[in-house]
Design an enzyme around this catalytic site. Structure first.
Site, short mmCIF file in Angstrom:
data_model
loop_
_atom_site.label_atom_id
_atom_site.label_comp_id
_atom_site.label_asym_id
_atom_site.label_seq_id
_atom_site.Cartn_x
_atom_site.Cartn_y
_atom_site.Cartn_z
N GLY A 234 4.85 0.98 -23.83
CA GLY A 234 3.92 0.39 -22.86
C GLY A 234 2.81 -0.36 -23.55
O GLY A 234 2.60 -0.18 -24.75
N PRO A 236 -0.90 -1.58 -24.85
CA PRO A 236 -1.96 -0.75 -25.45
C PRO A 236 -2.89 -0.20 -24.39
O PRO A 236 -3.17 -0.87 -23.39
CB PRO A 236 -2.72 -1.72 -26.35
CG PRO A 236 -1.89 -2.93 -26.47
CD PRO A 236 -0.92 -2.95 -25.37
N GLU A 458 -17.65 -26.07 -14.75
CA GLU A 458 -17.33 -24.84 -14.00
C GLU A 458 -17.15 -25.12 -12.52
O GLU A 458 -16.27 -24.56 -11.88
CB GLU A 458 -18.42 -23.77 -14.22
CG GLU A 458 -18.56 -23.27 -15.64
CD GLU A 458 -17.26 -22.79 -16.27
OE1 GLU A 458 -16.38 -22.30 -15.54
OE2 GLU A 458 -17.10 -22.94 -17.50
N ASP A 532 -9.42 -23.93 -22.19
CA ASP A 532 -8.55 -24.28 -21.07
C ASP A 532 -7.31 -24.99 -21.56
O ASP A 532 -6.19 -24.67 -21.16
CB ASP A 532 -9.28 -25.24 -20.11
CG ASP A 532 -10.54 -24.62 -19.54
OD1 ASP A 532 -10.58 -23.39 -19.46
OD2 ASP A 532 -11.47 -25.37 -19.18
P1 ADP Z 1 -2.20 4.01 -26.03
O1 ADP Z 1 -1.23 3.76 -24.92
O2 ADP Z 1 -2.61 2.73 -26.68
O3 ADP Z 1 -1.78 5.07 -26.96
P2 ADP Z 1 -4.26 5.87 -25.40
O4 ADP Z 1 -3.39 6.97 -24.94
O5 ADP Z 1 -4.81 5.99 -26.77
O6 ADP Z 1 -3.51 4.49 -25.28
O7 ADP Z 1 -5.42 5.67 -24.36
C1 ADP Z 1 -6.71 5.36 -24.73
C2 ADP Z 1 -7.70 5.99 -23.80
O8 ADP Z 1 -7.58 5.43 -22.49
C3 ADP Z 1 -7.48 7.46 -23.60
O9 ADP Z 1 -8.15 8.19 -24.56
C4 ADP Z 1 -8.06 7.70 -22.22
O10 ADP Z 1 -9.46 7.89 -22.30
C5 ADP Z 1 -7.81 6.40 -21.50
N1 ADP Z 1 -6.61 6.48 -20.64
C6 ADP Z 1 -5.50 5.75 -20.77
N2 ADP Z 1 -4.62 6.04 -19.78
C7 ADP Z 1 -5.17 7.01 -19.05
C8 ADP Z 1 -4.74 7.75 -17.90
N3 ADP Z 1 -3.57 7.55 -17.32
N4 ADP Z 1 -5.58 8.67 -17.41
C9 ADP Z 1 -6.78 8.89 -17.97
N5 ADP Z 1 -7.24 8.23 -19.04
C10 ADP Z 1 -6.46 7.30 -19.58
#
Ligand code: ADP
Length: 639
Positions: A234, A236, A458, A532
């Site tokens: 998925g 980032p 703009e 743009d």
């Molecule tokens: P990646 O998919 O890049 O590994 P992470 O798991 O490191 O992303 O997510 C980074 C931060 O985003 C987490 O520490 C959390 O705080 C927040 N986050 C991401 N998705 C969720 C979710 N579904 N629920 C709650 N917090 C989330």
């Protein structure tokens, strides 16, 4: 053994070896001899005074030549009473057998020659005996031992640095050892599924895996094979790492976590050996879970990059990983979780059944999911009564979980900076704008002429997009400099899975609205449209060459999901087709630019009014826009 030794007093701390002692001892060795040397040193004399005052007067008993360099002169004891030797007699520290004087000689041969000449008319029994001796002084010894010790010391320091005291996983002796961190059942991960909002399907899928580990018999009884690897894929910030940490919290089995890049070191063979070690450790602690984050660091397709960039070490590591995945049976009780945001570049061998055969796709959260994520991250925030969570969720399309977490934190920081008691809806909006557009830079100096250009630019975006059917709704236009840009038009992105051709063309037209306004109003264009134009050109090329949306070129796509084309230096199409693609792109962009100019010609008065408003108050919100441009028509495109 003495009584004292048997009962060490409790106040006495055990003496531990400290490397600094070594240096202290060394220093003592170096300085003490030279110190004492100067204390006991024999006085130096010149050849002339030796000859006239000692040799000619027959005072010399013997001469010992040391290391062919120095002549030690011994005076007859009965002559020492003479007043000229007063100095020597005074020094009480003198050792009786030590020489009385020393004389530096050029070479033994020349010294002997001089002696011969000086003793020419000596009688036989008056001749002075000369002895030779080789001595190694402690100072000499140290002068070559010391550099070696110094080298050894630096060597030790170097290893210490790399090895965190010589025992850590990074130490030279442990290079091949896995650097995985073990979160065992004793050290419980604090994250649980409750902290992961949304992602319901992913959670169900991953919970099943936890269940495999806990009750394998339920599945194996029926002949089912337990999966070995699960890949979380998925964009980032969608919560892949979070989900894995939650698994660790829920599974209550040993959990090894490490990042793909940790396998790769500067030494050949380390990666493969770390993989071996990791799996060995995991098997010893089975049932257990291994989590490899950013697996694309090692799992990139083999042999698909330019030879120049090829990395044998990475390939070896990947091969070892594949072997290990094959090597353990389905009943070993080790499950490998991995995460990546580049599943497209992964080696196919890694994804085939029997390895990472389960793929869990995490997508950017939907509105409901965003709402749930907001609720998780708003828990620690003291929020005002006006905070409307569903509204926040609907105003943040395209935000990932990480963006939402960041926005909540940013809003709290803004409120704290303003010394507020709680975080208001307004603070959240400011945080959102900051995340999307960068930091506001009100202090940035802009000349009135530039400001005018920005305002019309703009306003041009706003007017064109307002009257186009397929552009997302405009919520705000601002000419406050933010980040790198001097102004911005804020849209409310809609959540689309696919984009239609009219959506593409309308977006291109709206993006060209700024440049078109500059031309229409000032008859002069500027460099302000760089962003743009970059966006538009990329979009037009992807329309023609990737999505097959161009009538002339037809449904062809040169998109390469496998990364194979990265190896090719040339383009995957002929020169002729390349030329036609270029022509089509130019045609598409020019016609959209003309369309934007026509639109601005029609709505010129609205453009003027909006630009003037922007020059006056810098920001125009939805209400201002509606007042000036009328209610947004959402079914007809006038041009
Ligand atoms: P990646 O998919 O890049 O590994 P992470 O798991 O490191 O992303 O997510 C980074 C931060 O985003 C987490 O520490 C959390 O705080 C927040 N986050 C991401 N998705 C969720 C979710 N579904 N629920 C709650 N917090 C989330």
């Amino acid at each position: 053994m003495s009584q004292e030794n048997k009962k060490p007093s409790s106040s006495k701390r055990p003496i531990r070896f400290n490397p600094f002692w070594l240096y202290a001892i060394l220093l003592v060795f170096i300085f003490v001899p030279s110190l004492f040397g100067s204390f006991f040193s024999t006085p130096d004399i010149s050849w002339l005074s030796f000859k006239t005052t000692m040799l000619d007067t027959h005072d010399v008993e013997k001469i010992v030549i040391i290391n062919k360099e120095t002549a030690e002169i011994y005076i007859k004891t009965d002559r020492l009473a003479d007043s000229k030797y007063e100095q020597i007699n005074k020094s009480k520290l003198r050792i009786s057998s030590a020489p009385h004087y020393s004389l530096r000689i050029g070479s033994p041969e020349s010294f002997e020659h001089k002696m011969e000449l000086a003793q020419e008319h000596f009688k036989e029994d008056e001749l002075v005996e000369v002895f030779y001796e080789n001595r190694t002084s402690i100072v000499n010894l140290l002068s070559w031992v010391f550099p070696i010790l110094l080298l050894l010391f630096f060597w030790m320091m170097l290893f210490k640095r790399t090895g965190k005291g010589g025992v850590g996983p990074g130490s030279i002796l442990n290079f091949g050892k896995s650097t995985a961190k073990l979160a065992s059942r004793d050290v419980k991960s604090k994250v649980t599924f409750k902290d992961v909002a949304g992602l319901e399907e992913a959670k169900i899928e991953i919970m099943e895996i936890v269940d495999f580990l806990k009750h394998p018999e339920t599945y194996t009884k029926l002949g089912a094979k337990i999966p070995k690897g699960v890949m979380l894929v998925g964009p980032p910030g969608t919560g892949k790492t979070l989900l894995a940490r939650a698994v660790a919290g829920e599974a209550q089995v040993p959990f090894f976590s490490l990042s793909g890049s940790e396998f790769v070191e500067m030494f050949v063979g380390v990666g493969a050996s770390r993989v071996r070690d990791l799996f060995k450790q995991a098997k010893e602690k089975a049932p257990s879970i291994i989590f490899i984050d950013e697996i694309d660091a090692i799992g990139r397709a083999r042999g698909k990059v330019n030879a120049v960039h090829s990395n044998d070490e990475r390939e070896n590591t990947l091969n070892q990983l594949l072997t290990e995945l094959d090597g353990f049976g389905t009943n070993t009780g080790v499950i490998v979780l991995s995460a990546t945001n580049r599943a497209d570049i992964l080696d196919k061998a890694l994804l085939r059944p029997g390895r990472f055969d389960r793929h869990i796709y995490l997508e950017l959260p939907t509105k409901q999911e965003r709402e749930a994520i907001f609720k998780v991250h708003l828990k620690p925030v003291i929020k005002g009564n006006d905070v409307d969570v569903p509204l926040l969720a609907s105003l943040t399309p395209g935000f990932s979980g990480a963006d939402i977490a960041n926005m909540c934190n940013e809003a709290a920081l803004i409120a704290a900076r303003k010394a507020r008691k709680h975080v208001t809806q307004d603070n959240f909006m400011q945080a959102r704008d900051r995340i999307v557009g960068g930091l506001e830079r009100k202090g940035k100096l802009i000349s009135p002429k530039e400001k005018k250009i920005v305002a019309y630019h703009e306003a041009g975006h706003a007017v064109v997009s307002w009257y186009l059917d397929n552009v997302e709704s405009l919520v705000k236009v601002s000419i406050i400099p933010r980040g790198k840009s001097l102004g911005a038009a804020w849209y409310l992105p809609e959540e689309h899975q696919i984009i239609t051709k009219p959506q593409f063309t309308d977006r291109i037209c709206a993006a060209l609205g700024g440049r078109a306004a500059e031309e229409v109003v000032f008859d002069e264009i500027s460099s302000g449209a760089l962003d743009d134009l970059e966006k538009v050109t990329k979009q037009a090329y992807s329309m023609v060459a990737y999505y097959g949306l161009d009538k002339e070129i037809g449904p062809l796509s040169f998109y390469d999901s496998t990364g194979e084309n990265e190896r090719l230096l040339g383009k995957p199409y002929s020169e002729y087709l390349g030329k036609r693609i270029d022509e089509e792109v130019i045609e598409l962009i020019t016609s959209e630019y003309e369309r934007a100019k026509t639109l601005l010609g029609i709505y010129r008065s609205q453009l003027e009014e909006l630009a003037q408003l922007l020059l006056k108050q810098e920001v125009a919100d939805e209400k201002d826009l509606e007042r000036i441009l009328g209610k947004r028509p959402n079914n007809t495109v006038p041009v």
